[in-house]
Design a protein around this motif. Sequence first.
Motif, PDB file in Angstrom:
ATOM      1  N   GLU A  78       2.950   7.404  -8.228  1.00 55.02           N
ATOM      2  CA  GLU A  78       3.102   8.997  -6.772  1.00 55.02           C
ATOM      3  C   GLU A  78       1.994   9.865  -6.822  1.00 55.02           C
ATOM      4  OE1 GLU A  78       4.784   7.855  -3.811  1.00 55.02           O
ATOM      5  OE2 GLU A  78       5.854   6.032  -4.889  1.00 55.02           O
ATOM      6  N   PRO A  79       1.331   9.880  -7.033  1.00 53.98           N
ATOM      7  CA  PRO A  79       0.383  11.555  -7.286  1.00 53.98           C
ATOM      8  C   PRO A  79       0.404  12.377  -6.642  1.00 53.98           C
ATOM      9  CG  PRO A  79      -1.257   9.403  -6.571  1.00 53.98           C
ATOM     10  CD  PRO A  79       0.090   8.926  -6.673  1.00 53.98           C
ATOM     11  N   THR A  80       0.736  11.798  -5.403  1.00 50.83           N
ATOM     12  CA  THR A  80       1.178  13.241  -3.992  1.00 50.83           C
ATOM     13  C   THR A  80       2.041  13.624  -4.134  1.00 50.83           C
ATOM     14  OG1 THR A  80       0.704  11.650  -2.588  1.00 50.83           O
ATOM     15  CG2 THR A  80      -1.111  12.438  -3.065  1.00 50.83           C
ATOM     16  N   LYS A  81       3.382  12.680  -4.962  1.00 45.93           N
ATOM     17  CA  LYS A  81       4.707  13.723  -4.240  1.00 45.93           C
ATOM     18  C   LYS A  81       5.352  15.128  -4.942  1.00 45.93           C
ATOM     19  CE  LYS A  81       9.158  12.060  -5.795  1.00 45.93           C
ATOM     20  NZ  LYS A  81      10.703  10.920  -6.912  1.00 45.93           N
ATOM     21  N   GLY A  82       5.660  15.251  -4.216  1.00 46.19           N
ATOM     22  CA  GLY A  82       6.201  16.527  -3.807  1.00 46.19           C
ATOM     23  C   GLY A  82       4.831  17.491  -3.606  1.00 46.19           C
ATOM     24  N   ALA A  99      -0.487   4.314  -6.996  1.00 40.23           N
ATOM     25  CA  ALA A  99       1.329   3.647  -6.674  1.00 40.23           C
ATOM     26  C   ALA A  99       2.090   4.881  -5.678  1.00 40.23           C
ATOM     27  CB  ALA A  99       1.813   3.094  -8.369  1.00 40.23           C
ATOM     28  N   THR A 100       1.612   4.388  -4.388  1.00 41.89           N
ATOM     29  CA  THR A 100       2.255   5.223  -3.917  1.00 41.89           C
ATOM     30  C   THR A 100       2.672   4.846  -2.472  1.00 41.89           C
ATOM     31  OG1 THR A 100       1.765   6.765  -2.335  1.00 41.89           O
ATOM     32  CG2 THR A 100      -0.323   4.966  -2.147  1.00 41.89           C
ATOM     33  N   HIS A 101       3.449   6.086  -1.714  1.00 43.48           N
ATOM     34  CA  HIS A 101       4.717   5.460  -0.964  1.00 43.48           C
ATOM     35  C   HIS A 101       4.135   6.187   0.333  1.00 43.48           C
ATOM     36  CE1 HIS A 101       8.048   4.145  -3.362  1.00 43.48           C
ATOM     37  NE2 HIS A 101       8.079   3.408  -2.480  1.00 43.48           N
ATOM     38  N   ASP A 102       3.184   7.478   0.068  1.00 43.28           N
ATOM     39  CA  ASP A 102       2.375   7.901   0.871  1.00 43.28           C
ATOM     40  C   ASP A 102       0.735   7.467   1.811  1.00 43.28           C
ATOM     41  OD1 ASP A 102       0.661  10.136   2.472  1.00 43.28           O
ATOM     42  OD2 ASP A 102       0.458  11.985   0.509  1.00 43.28           O
ATOM     43  N   LEU A 103       1.527   6.764   2.999  1.00 43.13           N
ATOM     44  CA  LEU A 103       0.344   5.942   3.748  1.00 43.13           C
ATOM     45  C   LEU A 103      -0.385   6.557   3.969  1.00 43.13           C
ATOM     46  CD1 LEU A 103       3.349   3.716   5.688  1.00 43.13           C
ATOM     47  CD2 LEU A 103       2.631   3.371   3.169  1.00 43.13           C
ATOM     48  N   THR A 104      -0.642   7.526   4.287  1.00 46.94           N
ATOM     49  CA  THR A 104      -1.243   8.377   5.337  1.00 46.94           C
ATOM     50  C   THR A 104      -2.907   9.012   3.620  1.00 46.94           C
ATOM     51  OG1 THR A 104      -0.365   9.186   6.553  1.00 46.94           O
ATOM     52  CG2 THR A 104      -2.308  10.598   6.666  1.00 46.94           C
ATOM     53  N   PHE A 105      -2.061   8.992   2.817  1.00 44.19           N
ATOM     54  CA  PHE A 105      -2.718   8.997   1.564  1.00 44.19           C
ATOM     55  C   PHE A 105      -3.462   8.413   1.355  1.00 44.19           C
ATOM     56  CE2 PHE A 105      -4.133  10.125  -2.538  1.00 44.19           C
ATOM     57  CZ  PHE A 105      -4.907  11.093  -2.504  1.00 44.19           C
ATOM     58  N   ALA A 106      -3.311   7.419   1.470  1.00 45.56           N
ATOM     59  CA  ALA A 106      -3.656   5.390   1.237  1.00 45.56           C
ATOM     60  C   ALA A 106      -4.943   5.301   2.037  1.00 45.56           C
ATOM     61  CB  ALA A 106      -2.881   4.485   0.450  1.00 45.56           C
ATOM     62  N   ALA A 107      -4.400   5.482   3.207  1.00 49.31           N
ATOM     63  CA  ALA A 107      -5.494   5.152   4.586  1.00 49.31           C
ATOM     64  C   ALA A 107      -5.982   6.105   3.971  1.00 49.31           C
ATOM     65  CB  ALA A 107      -4.456   5.473   5.801  1.00 49.31           C
ATOM     66  N   LEU A 108      -6.277   7.380   4.156  1.00 48.58           N
ATOM     67  CA  LEU A 108      -7.732   8.187   4.225  1.00 48.58           C
ATOM     68  C   LEU A 108      -8.547   7.661   3.232  1.00 48.58           C
ATOM     69  CD1 LEU A 108      -5.943  10.913   6.143  1.00 48.58           C
ATOM     70  CD2 LEU A 108      -7.720   9.088   6.234  1.00 48.58           C
ATOM     71  N   VAL A 109      -7.532   7.715   1.472  1.00 47.06           N
ATOM     72  CA  VAL A 109      -8.118   7.881   0.480  1.00 47.06           C
ATOM     73  C   VAL A 109      -9.417   6.657   0.130  1.00 47.06           C
ATOM     74  CG1 VAL A 109      -7.792   8.857  -1.825  1.00 47.06           C
ATOM     75  CG2 VAL A 109      -7.194  10.415  -0.119  1.00 47.06           C
ATOM     76  N   ALA A 110      -8.235   5.927  -0.180  1.00 45.35           N
ATOM     77  CA  ALA A 110      -8.185   4.040  -0.532  1.00 45.35           C
ATOM     78  C   ALA A 110      -9.755   3.488  -0.157  1.00 45.35           C
ATOM     79  CB  ALA A 110      -7.167   3.882  -1.122  1.00 45.35           C
ATOM     80  N   ASP A 111     -10.228   2.746  -1.216  1.00 40.64           N
ATOM     81  CA  ASP A 111     -10.820   1.418  -0.458  1.00 40.64           C
ATOM     82  C   ASP A 111     -10.888   0.412  -0.577  1.00 40.64           C
ATOM     83  OD1 ASP A 111     -13.300   3.555  -0.808  1.00 40.64           O
ATOM     84  OD2 ASP A 111     -13.301   3.147  -2.855  1.00 40.64           O
ATOM     85  N   ALA A 112      -9.310   0.256  -1.558  1.00 43.62           N
ATOM     86  CA  ALA A 112      -8.737  -0.731  -0.065  1.00 43.62           C
ATOM     87  C   ALA A 112      -6.601  -0.714  -1.206  1.00 43.62           C
ATOM     88  CB  ALA A 112      -9.386  -1.895  -1.927  1.00 43.62           C
ATOM     89  N   ALA A 113      -6.567  -1.332  -0.290  1.00 42.84           N
ATOM     90  CA  ALA A 113      -5.108  -1.905  -0.512  1.00 42.84           C
ATOM     91  C   ALA A 113      -3.753  -2.737  -0.956  1.00 42.84           C
ATOM     92  CB  ALA A 113      -4.175  -1.170   1.205  1.00 42.84           C
ATOM     93  N   THR A 114      -3.547  -3.524  -1.316  1.00 41.72           N
ATOM     94  CA  THR A 114      -2.785  -3.879  -1.767  1.00 41.72           C
ATOM     95  C   THR A 114      -1.082  -3.877  -1.773  1.00 41.72           C
ATOM     96  OG1 THR A 114      -4.051  -4.385  -3.738  1.00 41.72           O
ATOM     97  CG2 THR A 114      -2.092  -5.951  -3.353  1.00 41.72           C
TER      98      THR A 114
END
Length: 235
Positions: A151-155, A181-196
Amino acid sequence: GANGTGKTTLFHCITGRLPFDGGTVTTGAGKTVGVIDQMPDFAPGTTVEDVLRSAFHETDGIMAQMTRLENEMAKNANDAGLLRQYGALGQKLEALGGYNRDYEVDKVVNGLEIPQAQRSQAFSLLSGGEQTRVNLARIILEHTDILLLDEPTKGLDAPSKLLVARTLCDLAQAGATVVLATHDLTFAALVADAATMLFDGEAVCTEPAAAFFAGNLFYRPTEDAFSRLWREERS
């Protein structure tokens, strides 16, 4: 995945904090693993500067070995073996930036916009977002090959998220492996290469992030301040 599906537990298994029932954990030869916990645990009274300097535990060990060798060489000045050991340690120390640690700390701290005045404060008194920045700086200073971030973007506000995203992308481009490991869907969608997707302790699917979020009915990113800043920076 939702709360309780095993995201943090997976990180604990990878780092050896928890045993696991089956399978194996394998990293490349000589690769190091660093973790940024959702709830960092440092001793009471630990300052931000202490956390940053803890990144140099390996170089501290090398310098202690070099001091011991110096004492031995003072007694055995002609011992070629001691000279070779000392030279090899010196090269390793230089590769780790041990001779320039003040410069390295200042460079990373400035890059992550950690205020100078904050470095003397107690780490426990920082906000969650501030702790994330300091821990990220520590991981960068350790020259970690594999980064696990819980959860690196929490807060974090949008500008801070942008700063973290930029830093993580730079690390990945430099050859690091970054796992969030994140609940931040927008961050993951824009930054990640892959999602599990994790469900009930199992990885039920892994796809390229764009495909994963495009076809997902329940986990959909939304437009927010961070996504606008991200796109503006890349336009």
